[in-house]
Design a protein around this motif. Structure first.
Motif, PDB file in Angstrom:
ATOM      1  N   PHE A  12      25.095  72.100  81.266  1.00  0.00           N
ATOM      2  CA  PHE A  12      24.837  71.234  82.350  1.00  0.00           C
ATOM      3  C   PHE A  12      23.782  70.465  82.189  1.00  0.00           C
ATOM      4  O   PHE A  12      23.535  69.552  83.341  1.00  0.00           O
ATOM      5  CB  PHE A  12      24.635  72.335  83.675  1.00  0.00           C
ATOM      6  N   GLY A  13      22.977  70.487  81.110  1.00  0.00           N
ATOM      7  CA  GLY A  13      21.515  69.630  81.437  1.00  0.00           C
ATOM      8  C   GLY A  13      21.672  68.482  80.420  1.00  0.00           C
ATOM      9  O   GLY A  13      22.842  67.891  80.140  1.00  0.00           O
ATOM     10  N   CYS A  29      25.508  68.725  72.958  1.00  0.00           N
ATOM     11  CA  CYS A  29      25.065  67.902  71.493  1.00  0.00           C
ATOM     12  C   CYS A  29      25.500  69.062  70.462  1.00  0.00           C
ATOM     13  O   CYS A  29      25.936  70.161  70.712  1.00  0.00           O
ATOM     14  CB  CYS A  29      23.436  67.800  71.707  1.00  0.00           C
ATOM     15  N   ASP A  30      25.172  68.441  69.331  1.00  0.00           N
ATOM     16  CA  ASP A  30      25.636  69.307  68.216  1.00  0.00           C
ATOM     17  C   ASP A  30      24.537  70.380  68.116  1.00  0.00           C
ATOM     18  O   ASP A  30      25.140  71.591  67.619  1.00  0.00           O
ATOM     19  CB  ASP A  30      25.461  68.676  66.730  1.00  0.00           C
ATOM     20  N   VAL A  58      14.476  70.930  73.847  1.00  0.00           N
ATOM     21  CA  VAL A  58      14.208  71.021  75.515  1.00  0.00           C
ATOM     22  C   VAL A  58      12.871  72.034  75.799  1.00  0.00           C
ATOM     23  O   VAL A  58      13.200  72.935  75.381  1.00  0.00           O
ATOM     24  CB  VAL A  58      15.452  71.213  76.308  1.00  0.00           C
ATOM     25  N   ILE A  59      12.164  71.397  76.382  1.00  0.00           N
ATOM     26  CA  ILE A  59      10.748  72.287  76.983  1.00  0.00           C
ATOM     27  C   ILE A  59      11.021  72.501  78.483  1.00  0.00           C
ATOM     28  O   ILE A  59      10.886  71.746  79.292  1.00  0.00           O
ATOM     29  CB  ILE A  59       9.720  71.726  76.345  1.00  0.00           C
ATOM     30  N   GLY A  60      10.903  73.825  78.637  1.00  0.00           N
ATOM     31  CA  GLY A  60      10.748  74.223  80.265  1.00  0.00           C
ATOM     32  C   GLY A  60      10.247  75.287  80.252  1.00  0.00           C
ATOM     33  O   GLY A  60       9.310  75.922  79.593  1.00  0.00           O
ATOM     34  N   GLY A  61      10.191  75.906  81.616  1.00  0.00           N
ATOM     35  CA  GLY A  61       9.512  77.230  81.900  1.00  0.00           C
ATOM     36  C   GLY A  61       8.388  77.015  83.168  1.00  0.00           C
ATOM     37  O   GLY A  61       8.414  75.622  83.697  1.00  0.00           O
ATOM     38  N   GLU A  62       7.449  77.885  83.281  1.00  0.00           N
ATOM     39  CA  GLU A  62       6.579  77.658  84.438  1.00  0.00           C
ATOM     40  C   GLU A  62       5.582  76.764  84.358  1.00  0.00           C
ATOM     41  O   GLU A  62       5.337  75.845  85.153  1.00  0.00           O
ATOM     42  CB  GLU A  62       5.982  79.178  84.764  1.00  0.00           C
ATOM     43  N   ILE A  63       4.989  76.598  82.951  1.00  0.00           N
ATOM     44  CA  ILE A  63       3.893  75.468  82.860  1.00  0.00           C
ATOM     45  C   ILE A  63       4.257  74.379  82.880  1.00  0.00           C
ATOM     46  O   ILE A  63       3.565  73.533  83.583  1.00  0.00           O
ATOM     47  CB  ILE A  63       3.050  76.210  81.292  1.00  0.00           C
ATOM     48  N   PHE A 108      16.173  72.039  84.634  1.00  0.00           N
ATOM     49  CA  PHE A 108      16.346  72.942  85.777  1.00  0.00           C
ATOM     50  C   PHE A 108      15.089  73.426  86.399  1.00  0.00           C
ATOM     51  O   PHE A 108      15.132  74.501  87.129  1.00  0.00           O
ATOM     52  CB  PHE A 108      17.400  74.112  85.645  1.00  0.00           C
ATOM     53  N   GLY A 109      13.695  73.116  85.819  1.00  0.00           N
ATOM     54  CA  GLY A 109      12.520  73.670  86.014  1.00  0.00           C
ATOM     55  C   GLY A 109      12.431  75.104  85.940  1.00  0.00           C
ATOM     56  O   GLY A 109      12.943  75.767  85.288  1.00  0.00           O
TER      57      GLY A 109
END
Length: 406
Positions: free
Chosen positions: A206-207, A212-213, A345-350, A384-385
């Motif tokens: 969804f993002g 992507c490969d 892709v970098i996400g998470g709380e911080i 998606f934060g």
């Protein structure tokens, strides 16, 4: 024997074709029967039979007509959003997040509860069950309309058996058969994935990294850091489900001690625990900060206060986050060297609490001379934060619905 084998093969082929058609509609809706036949390579009669079955089951609906180059205008097909619902549960150190979507991935419900690990394993599992129950009741659907429940949780884990083995920040959680527990409670197909592998699936489905490969997803939280990898549309689990565990990649032999016992792990050098440790240590050495009042106990400084101060321009708190981001950049460079993904892709709380964190990490990655293509690897913020884990759990169920091939 040959007749029985033929029947097995026929059933397998029906499942493959059904999955093929569903996936094609999902990716290309609205779409006509004629275009479906071209896209899937199936015969028009096979498409007709499959569409009839899916419409009988309420999975598909016809929505208007499309363009025609001559002759009759084609009737267009859509997934019927109300044909079923999917629940995604994210279990973290701090929160249990539950999200429900319909079959078109439209969000219809969300609940967040405190995890409260100190209450014990049984109490936390009870809260997960309560969140699922509340979502079903609040949305106002029958339980049988829920097609699947996905669970995103910290590793180590066994995704095939649905067991949480011993998450390091979850005391007393040893070989917990979480899938069996939830599935037997609700009689709904339930799936388990490590939070970062689930996050990678969310981005692939969804993002910003859709289809992507190869993709490497990183989740950085106040407590804990991990990674997950998608190769050719499938989660790469590795030996004993150990793939992507970059949290315990050592980036500094002289670094601070990690909860695993080693020193200088990326998790110990780039997450909220490091940031908090750095700020408290510097204040004890005499540094000034807006979050510290003279005479108070520096050890009482909370991580959330550090993020708030950094966003308000506090020099010490910004410095702590910049150092953590630099350490993350070193880890990302190692991922590029070893895995060479198309997208990271970098996400998470911080990153959600301090967006500059990702930007600073990217500067470190691009500052490295090798490999020469590191600037061509796309490094993106997560779509998606802080919902990334729950959306990942939802993606896991979609993956099992649309990608089921025997």
């Amino acid at each position: 024997m040959s007749i029985r084998m033929s029947n097995v093969n026929n059933e397998a082929m029906k499942k493959i074709n059904l999955s093929l058609v569903l996936n094609a509609i999902w990716e290309n809706e609205p779409i006509s029967r004629r275009d479906l036949a071209k896209l899937t390579g199936l015969t028009p009669s096979s498409i007709t039979n499959i569409i009839k079955q899916l419409m009988r089951d309420g999975v598909l609906i016809e929505t208007g007509v499309g363009e025609s180059n001559g002759g009759r205008k084609p009737v267009m097909l859509h997934i019927n959003g109300q044909s079923g619902y999917i629940i995604g549960i994210e279990l973290t150190f701090y929160h249990i997040t539950g999200i429900m979507v319909d079959m078109r991935a439209k969000k219809v419900g969300k609940l967040v509860e405190d995890t409260r690990l100190k209450d014990g394993k049984e109490a936390v599992i009870g809260r997960i069950i309560d969140v699922i129950d509340k979502l079903i009741n609040d949305v106002g659907i029958k339980r049988e309309k829920v097609l699947g429940i996905g669970i995103s949780a910290p590793g180590p884990y066994d995704h095939e058996r649905g067991v949480l083995i011993n998450p390091p920040n979850f005391p007393g959680w040893h070989n917990v058969p979480i899938v069996d527990i939830i599935q037997s409670k609700f009689n709904i197909p339930t799936y388990l994935e490590k939070e970062t592998q689930a996050a990678a699936l969310a981005e692939w489905w969804f993002g910003g990294a859709k289809n992507c490969d190869s993709l490497f997803a990183i989740s950085i939280n106040k407590v804990g850091l991990g990674g997950g990898m998608i190769i050719n549309g499938e989660v790469y689990h590795g030996f004993f489900d150990g793939a992507g565990d970059l949290g315990h990649m050592i980036i500094d032999m002289d670094g601070v001690q990690c909860t695993c016992g080693s020193y200088g792990c990326l998790e110990a050098m780039a997450t909220g625990l490091y940031i908090q440790h750095y700020v408290v240590s510097e204040i004890k050495r005499g540094r000034k900060s807006s979050i510290y009042k003279s005479g108070s106990d520096a050890d009482d400084i909370e991580i959330d206060a550090i993020f708030e101060a950094a966003n308000s321009g506090d020099p010490l708190c910004m410095e702590a986050l910049d150092k953590a981001a630099y350490n993350l950049g070193i880890g990302i460079g190692n991922i590029i060297n070893v895995c060479s993904p198309d997208v990271i892709v970098i996400g998470g709380e911080i990153p959600a609490l301090y967006p500059q964190y990702v930007q600073k990490a990217v500067i470190t990655v691009h500052g490295r001379a090798y490999p020469g293509y590191n600037k061509d690897v796309r490094i993106l913020p997560a779509t998606f934060g802080q919902e990334m884990g729950a959306i990942g759990a939802i993606s896991l169920v979609f993956h099992n619905i649309f990608k089921i091939l025997p």
